[in-house]
Design a protein around this motif. Structure first.
Motif, PDB file in Angstrom:
ATOM      1  N   ALA A  18     -58.154   2.250 -60.173  1.00  0.00           N
ATOM      2  CA  ALA A  18     -57.011   1.167 -60.407  1.00  0.00           C
ATOM      3  C   ALA A  18     -56.894   0.470 -58.885  1.00  0.00           C
ATOM      4  CB  ALA A  18     -56.011   1.843 -60.762  1.00  0.00           C
ATOM      5  N   HIS A 299     -55.311  -3.866 -69.540  1.00  0.00           N
ATOM      6  CA  HIS A 299     -55.156  -2.231 -69.403  1.00  0.00           C
ATOM      7  C   HIS A 299     -53.453  -1.889 -69.882  1.00  0.00           C
ATOM      8  CE1 HIS A 299     -58.659  -1.640 -66.694  1.00  0.00           C
ATOM      9  NE2 HIS A 299     -59.023  -2.141 -67.751  1.00  0.00           N
ATOM     10  N   ALA A 304     -55.672  -1.986 -74.589  1.00  0.00           N
ATOM     11  CA  ALA A 304     -56.511  -0.944 -74.464  1.00  0.00           C
ATOM     12  C   ALA A 304     -56.777  -0.235 -75.945  1.00  0.00           C
ATOM     13  CB  ALA A 304     -55.904   0.197 -73.611  1.00  0.00           C
ATOM     14  N   GLN A 474     -66.136  -5.475 -71.762  1.00  0.00           N
ATOM     15  CA  GLN A 474     -64.807  -5.354 -71.033  1.00  0.00           C
ATOM     16  C   GLN A 474     -64.830  -6.388 -69.659  1.00  0.00           C
ATOM     17  OE1 GLN A 474     -63.465  -1.347 -70.063  1.00  0.00           O
ATOM     18  NE2 GLN A 474     -64.046  -0.838 -72.181  1.00  0.00           N
ATOM     19  N   ASN A 478     -62.393  -9.309 -69.451  1.00  0.00           N
ATOM     20  CA  ASN A 478     -61.864  -9.517 -68.082  1.00  0.00           C
ATOM     21  C   ASN A 478     -61.934 -11.032 -67.447  1.00  0.00           C
ATOM     22  OD1 ASN A 478     -61.308  -6.569 -68.156  1.00  0.00           O
ATOM     23  ND2 ASN A 478     -62.590  -6.337 -66.672  1.00  0.00           N
ATOM     24  N   ARG A 494     -62.683   1.057 -66.161  1.00  0.00           N
ATOM     25  CA  ARG A 494     -63.171   0.864 -67.381  1.00  0.00           C
ATOM     26  C   ARG A 494     -63.090   1.969 -68.311  1.00  0.00           C
ATOM     27  NH1 ARG A 494     -67.176  -2.495 -64.488  1.00  0.00           N
ATOM     28  NH2 ARG A 494     -68.523  -0.644 -63.958  1.00  0.00           N
ATOM     29  N   SER A 506     -62.288   7.696 -69.871  1.00  0.00           N
ATOM     30  CA  SER A 506     -61.768   6.853 -68.932  1.00  0.00           C
ATOM     31  C   SER A 506     -62.037   7.001 -67.508  1.00  0.00           C
ATOM     32  CB  SER A 506     -60.092   6.764 -69.205  1.00  0.00           C
ATOM     33  OG  SER A 506     -59.397   5.927 -68.332  1.00  0.00           O
ATOM     34  N   ALA A 510     -58.106   4.095 -64.558  1.00  0.00           N
ATOM     35  CA  ALA A 510     -58.380   2.769 -65.294  1.00  0.00           C
ATOM     36  C   ALA A 510     -57.261   2.503 -66.028  1.00  0.00           C
ATOM     37  CB  ALA A 510     -59.549   3.107 -66.054  1.00  0.00           C
ATOM     38  N   LEU A 511     -56.686   3.401 -66.710  1.00  0.00           N
ATOM     39  CA  LEU A 511     -55.347   3.063 -67.382  1.00  0.00           C
ATOM     40  C   LEU A 511     -54.035   3.189 -67.065  1.00  0.00           C
ATOM     41  CD1 LEU A 511     -57.075   4.270 -70.619  1.00  0.00           C
ATOM     42  CD2 LEU A 511     -56.662   1.760 -70.107  1.00  0.00           C
ATOM     43  N   THR A 515     -49.763   3.892 -69.696  1.00  0.00           N
ATOM     44  CA  THR A 515     -50.685   3.308 -70.805  1.00  0.00           C
ATOM     45  C   THR A 515     -51.399   4.397 -71.260  1.00  0.00           C
ATOM     46  OG1 THR A 515     -50.970   1.222 -69.846  1.00  0.00           O
ATOM     47  CG2 THR A 515     -52.871   2.060 -71.292  1.00  0.00           C
TER      48      THR A 515
END
Length: 563
Positions: A18, A299, A304, A474, A478, A494, A506, A510-511, A515
């Protein structure tokens, strides 16, 4: 149990990808660019174009260079796919995927009572399909090359003969695989064995240099006939494999019509079956058109959640309907029919995850008629090529051909070795991808080129086994929906869903925690991937002023080079 899961989410929101810079702009050049998995290979391709070579010339040189400096996926003992776009707008796709040997049989990886023999399709001599890389590069050069063949193979020969310094990542991988190389090669491969490889150590491959010299001098015959073919057959006989000199002599790569389709004001050019990549990518992009992804943001839980649900349905279709079109009637038009694609999301809920057991492959309208590596190239004339090549798992079958010092693939594992049984990537297969002599196994490789308003816009592709398709998808989104530069789009964390197993893979971070927690409450099961990341992409974006921006993946040693 709930606390444990939430703790994993907390870790996913704290560490990893991230913090990579989403606004980062990659190398920008004015005329030409190569992005590949290794800086030495990228430099080779750029130098070829400086000397007047075109994109196809550079692709041949990069392929052979990767066979030396990136042995876990670069290869002459594997295969691949490529799509290209000439500066006049003409397009083509080349299938140099491996094929099952003539002695291959449907139940060859099962015991007498029908049980799958673990590992037999993944490691050792019996896991190897008939290699296609050398024939593919010969065919590419014959049709599109401009420089002498010998000059394109020579850089790889010099790298193998003189040696090259190992990166930290490559040294670590060689150390990790040492025992496997001994176990699965019929003769002890001393040239690759060392008590401990370290960054900066020089790796020399004189046997591979000699094999490449035969390819340089004799072209296709330097691999599929003569001494190299004899060495491959001898390796098979010692190790219990089934590839013969007749299998090698009979191998042919195939020019195919690319999969194409519209996504908003973009025109997508990708790989047709036996790659599942092009069809699956277009299905995902067509589904994306119907939802306000840009408004939802990168994200976020909504964004997502949608992408996961779309991936779930597309991979269910992949499992049932895709295989080698020379052996199975793939319903290409039906799978790409807009009405059919939209209908696949009829049970999609904005608030809840779908149970994969409740999702099956659709019924398309009838037709009217791990480890991999990717490199992307644009030459000074505006010709573009997107190439994904592989041994399948990292270092393939872990089997070196004695006397030639190259690795064999383990692509037979990409077949459905038993209906409903997952391969090493967890992908489920069926009748469309059953083993048959001479058949090409299904792939997820997704070499792709995009046009915007009729002009070259992006060249993209990735490694990563079953995660290739979602990685390419993705990254495209993006750029086109979230407005990231090429490097930022590649940097971005990702995630991946492939229908079965029913969880979201994951990357760390990433999230993010917020999230991830929302997705968990919707019913998604998230499995963090702490090491290695998902995919390794190589992209080039044509900027509004005509300059080129490279996106080299920070998850590896990838590098862009150009001028």
């Amino acid at each position: 149990m709930i606390k444990k899961i939430l703790f994993l989410f907390l870790l996913a929101g704290t560490f990893g990808c991230a913090d990579r810079d989403l606004d980062e702009v990659g190398l920008v050049t004015g005329k030409a660019m190569v992005v590949s998995a290794h800086p030495l290979a990228s430099a080779v391709g750029a130098e070829v174009m400086k000397r007047g070579g075109n994109a196809a010339d550079a692709a041949v040189a990069v392929q052979f260079a990767l066979a030396v400096v990136y042995p876990d996926a670069g290869n002459i003992g594997g295969g691949g796919f490529l799509v290209l776009r000439q500066n006049d707008g003409s397009i083509a796709a080349l299938d140099y995927r491996e094929k099952a040997p003539a002695a291959a049989r449907r139940e060859m990886y099962q015991s007498d009572n029908g049980e799958v023999i673990e590992g037999l399709s993944q490691n050792g001599h019996l896991a190897a399909g008939v290699p296609g890389t050398v024939d593919g590069m010969v065919k590419l050069h014959e049709k599109y090359g401009s420089m002498p063949w010998q000059e394109l193979v020579q850089p790889a020969i010099e790298l193998a003969a003189k040696g090259f310094p190992l990166t930290q990542k490559e040294a670590r991988k060689l150390n990790e695989q040492r025992l496997n190389f001994i176990r699965y090669s019929s003769l002890r491969p001393e040239f690759i064995l060392k008590d401990h490889w370290a960054e900066g150590d020089t790796l020399r491959l004189p046997g591979l240099a000699e094999a490449l010299e035969r390819i340089r001098e004799e072209g296709r015959a330097g691999f599929y006939e003569g001494k190299t073919a004899e060495l491959i057959e001898a390796e098979m006989e010692r190790g219990g494999g089934i590839i013969t000199k007749e299998d090698l002599a009979a191998y042919e790569s195939v020019w195919r019509e690319p999969i194409t389709g519209k996504y908003k004001n973009y025109y997508v050019i990708s790989m047709p079956p036996p790659s599942s990549g092009g069809i699956a990518l277009l299905q995902l992009l067509k589904l994306t058109e119907e939802y306000p992804i840009s408004e939802w943001g990168l994200h976020t839980a909504k964004s997502a959640h949608f992408k996961i649900e779309a991936e779930r349905r597309v991979y269910a279709d992949r499992a049932k309907h895709l295989g080698d079109p020379d052996y199975y009637d793939v319903p290409v038009q039906g799978l790409l029919d807009t009405t059919y694609i939209k209908r696949r999301m009829a049970d999609f809920s904005l608030d809840n995850a779908t149970d994969s057991d409740a999702v099956s492959a659709g019924t398309p309208a009838p037709s009217e008629s791990p480890n991999t590596t990717h490199y992307s190239i644009i030459d000074p004339h505006g010709n573009a090529i997107s190439v994904t090549t592989t041994l399948n798992n990292s270092f393939g079958a872990k089997t070196f051909v004695a006397g030639a010092q190259f690795l064999l693939n383990n692509e037979m594992d990409d077949f459905s070795i038993k209906p409903g049984y997952p391969n090493s990537y967890g992908l489920i297969g069926g009748e469309a991808n059953a083993i048959a002599p001479g058949k090409r196994m299904l792939s997820s490789m997704t070499p792709t080129i995009l046009e915007r308003d009729g002009k070259l816009f992006m060249v993209i592709g990735s490694m990563g086994g079953s995660t290739i398709i979602t990685t390419v998808y993705q990254i495209i989104v993006n750029v086109t929906e979230h407005g990231l530069p090429m490097q930022g789009a590649v940097n971005a964390g990702r995630f991946h869903h492939q229908w079965k197993p029913d969880w979201v893979l994951s990357e760390w971070g990433a999230l993010g925690f917020g999230t991830s927690a929302k997705l968990w409450l919707m019913g998604h099961k998230i499995a963090p991937k702490p090491e290695g990341g998902i995919g390794r992409a190589a992209g080039i974006l044509v900027l509004p002023d005509g300059k080129l921006e490279g996106g080299a993946d920070p998850r590896g040693d990838d590098a862009a080079a150009g001028f």
